[in-house]
Design a protein around this motif. Structure first.
Motif, mmCIF file in Angstrom:
data_model
loop_
_atom_site.group_PDB
_atom_site.id
_atom_site.type_symbol
_atom_site.label_atom_id
_atom_site.label_comp_id
_atom_site.label_asym_id
_atom_site.label_seq_id
_atom_site.Cartn_x
_atom_site.Cartn_y
_atom_site.Cartn_z
ATOM 1 N N SER A 34 5.596 17.039 -15.865
ATOM 2 C CA SER A 34 5.251 17.617 -17.173
ATOM 3 C C SER A 34 4.577 18.973 -17.002
ATOM 4 C CB SER A 34 4.333 16.666 -17.949
ATOM 5 O OG SER A 34 4.991 15.457 -18.244
ATOM 6 N N LEU A 35 3.709 19.092 -16.007
ATOM 7 C CA LEU A 35 3.060 20.372 -15.742
ATOM 8 C C LEU A 35 4.053 21.379 -15.177
ATOM 9 C CD1 LEU A 35 0.525 22.115 -15.621
ATOM 10 C CD2 LEU A 35 0.000 21.092 -13.390
ATOM 11 N N GLY A 54 8.738 22.997 -7.196
ATOM 12 C CA GLY A 54 9.560 21.797 -7.314
ATOM 13 C C GLY A 54 8.772 20.531 -7.063
ATOM 14 N N LEU A 55 9.525 19.438 -6.978
ATOM 15 C CA LEU A 55 8.945 18.110 -6.831
ATOM 16 C C LEU A 55 9.827 17.304 -5.889
ATOM 17 C CD1 LEU A 55 6.816 16.008 -7.935
ATOM 18 C CD2 LEU A 55 8.517 15.422 -9.665
ATOM 19 N N ILE A 179 14.169 19.591 -7.682
ATOM 20 C CA ILE A 179 13.642 18.229 -7.621
ATOM 21 C C ILE A 179 14.472 17.462 -6.600
ATOM 22 C CG2 ILE A 179 13.042 16.163 -8.917
ATOM 23 C CD1 ILE A 179 13.374 17.908 -11.462
ATOM 24 N N LEU A 180 13.820 16.912 -5.610
ATOM 25 C CA LEU A 180 14.496 16.136 -4.569
ATOM 26 C C LEU A 180 14.036 14.687 -4.642
ATOM 27 C CD1 LEU A 180 13.944 18.568 -1.544
ATOM 28 C CD2 LEU A 180 15.911 18.496 -3.085
ATOM 29 N N SER A 181 14.961 13.768 -4.536
ATOM 30 C CA SER A 181 14.590 12.359 -4.435
ATOM 31 C C SER A 181 15.455 11.711 -3.376
ATOM 32 C CB SER A 181 14.746 11.636 -5.779
ATOM 33 O OG SER A 181 16.063 11.751 -6.290
ATOM 34 N N ARG A 198 5.366 24.276 0.774
ATOM 35 C CA ARG A 198 4.247 24.705 -0.073
ATOM 36 C C ARG A 198 4.677 24.929 -1.517
ATOM 37 N NH1 ARG A 198 4.121 30.007 -1.415
ATOM 38 N NH2 ARG A 198 5.335 31.520 -0.201
ATOM 39 N N ARG A 199 5.979 24.988 -1.766
ATOM 40 C CA ARG A 199 6.482 25.166 -3.131
ATOM 41 C C ARG A 199 6.787 23.832 -3.823
ATOM 42 N NH1 ARG A 199 8.894 29.656 -0.347
ATOM 43 N NH2 ARG A 199 8.371 31.638 -1.373
ATOM 44 N N MET A 200 6.521 22.725 -3.123
ATOM 45 C CA MET A 200 6.886 21.413 -3.652
ATOM 46 C C MET A 200 5.659 20.527 -3.833
ATOM 47 S SD MET A 200 10.263 21.693 -3.709
ATOM 48 C CE MET A 200 10.937 20.032 -3.801
ATOM 49 N N ASP A 201 5.565 19.878 -5.002
ATOM 50 C CA ASP A 201 4.658 18.753 -5.160
ATOM 51 C C ASP A 201 5.357 17.529 -4.583
ATOM 52 O OD1 ASP A 201 2.851 20.358 -6.397
ATOM 53 O OD2 ASP A 201 3.188 19.579 -8.416
#
Length: 316
Positions: A34-35, A54-55, A179-181, A198-201
């Motif tokens: 969401s953020l 990204g995430l 977004i990677l899963s 460093r660009r990914m949560d």
């Protein structure tokens, strides 16, 4: 068994599979995304661009990652529509096999509504990808089963994958979040390149514990029983049953859900008013073709069973 009963069961199970139970591990995932989604929208309102972030969601097979990501994508797209940002979009694909950069680019172009000849070179395909991401106002690209991007594991391949992802996120005209899963192997891609990491949560779905999560699993059974309009049988709400279910699901949240739904299916087919442990035992047997002596819902010493094995039987 009548065809009408089979049809009724199939329809009810289809509805049940589409039912998402909100769970604790989903909340931090949704909060972080969401953020993330607010940041590019704020940039667009300010008429500026900045590097996208990204995430990454990792977890063992069967942990429930795909279901969580599907729900996250659905909720995010609905939120964009409700908030007056319906002209922006999110694209989701499953990493294809073989997971070459060229094939991934072609798959992404098809998801964007553009067909291209397979004879084109990879650099041309990814130039088109960036063009159509901007034209479609795509904020995020989701790659499911992302560990396959580095399936060969060579340093050259890891370099190429990391470079491609960073290029999309740092595009000066239209940066796109990634977004990677996937399974924990996708962590190798991030750890290979600190600039990408460093660009990914990051979010990790841990395996379940029989000691810590048995009561939570019983709550899931009750929730699905309410949705299925079945009464939970007394033996299906015993703490020991929750522990057995977690073991039968190899300690994975997503497999727990699958086994609950499979047990409900057996209750429907039997026209049973209650969901009992016997329905779980039958569902497990149908999934594994195991002898009763290897069914964790039947034997006392169920912890000796390897729930990842199928066709398990006594040697005769």
């Amino acid at each position: 068994m009548s065809s009408d009963r089979i049809k009724y069961t199939a329809r009810r199970i289809a509805l049940l599979r589409g039912h998402f139970i909100h769970h604790d591990r989903f909340e931090p995932l949704e909060a972080r995304f969401s953020l993330l989604i607010e940041k590019p929208l704020a940039d667009c309102e300010a008429r500026q661009t900045s590097e996208a972030h990204g995430l990454a969601l990792s977890g063992p097979s069967g942990a429930g990652k795909t279901s969580a990501m599907v729900q996250l994508m659905v909720r995010s797209r609905k939120w964009l529509e409700r908030s007056g940002h319906e002209d922006f979009s999110i694209v989701s694909i499953r990493v294809p096999a073989p997971a070459t950069l060229k094939f991934v680019g072609q798959t992404l172009l098809r998801a964007l509504g553009y067909q291209i000849s397979s004879e084109r070179q990879a650099w041309y395909i990814w130039d088109l990808v960036r063009h159509h991401l901007k034209e479609r106002k795509v904020l995020f690209v989701h790659l499911d089963e992302a560990q396959d991007l580095a399936s060969r594991g060579t340093r050259h391949e890891l370099n190429s994958v990391a470079s491609m992802l960073k290029t999309l996120m740092t595009d000066p005209e239209w940066p796109v979040g990634i977004i990677l899963s996937g399974t924990p192997e996708l962590e190798d891609i991030l750890n290979h390149d600190p600039q990408l990491a460093r660009r990914m949560d990051t979010v990790h779905f841990e395996s379940l514990s029989s000691v810590a999560h048995a009561n939570d699993v019983l709550d899931l059974i009750e929730s699905y029983c309410r949705k299925a309009e079945l009464a939970p049988g007394p033996d299906s709400l015993e703490l020991a049953h929750g522990e057995r279910l977690i073991h039968a699901a190899a300690n994975q949240f997503g497999l727990v859900i699958e086994l609950i739904i499979a047990a409900v299916e057996q209750a429907y087919l039997a026209r049973a008013p209650q969901l009992t442990r016997a329905h779980f035992a039958h569902a497990y047997h149908l999934r594994t073709s195991c002898d009763d002596t290897f069914n964790p819902f039947i034997i006392p010493d169920y912890v000796r069973i390897d729930a990842r094995q199928v066709f398990t039987r006594e040697k005769r």
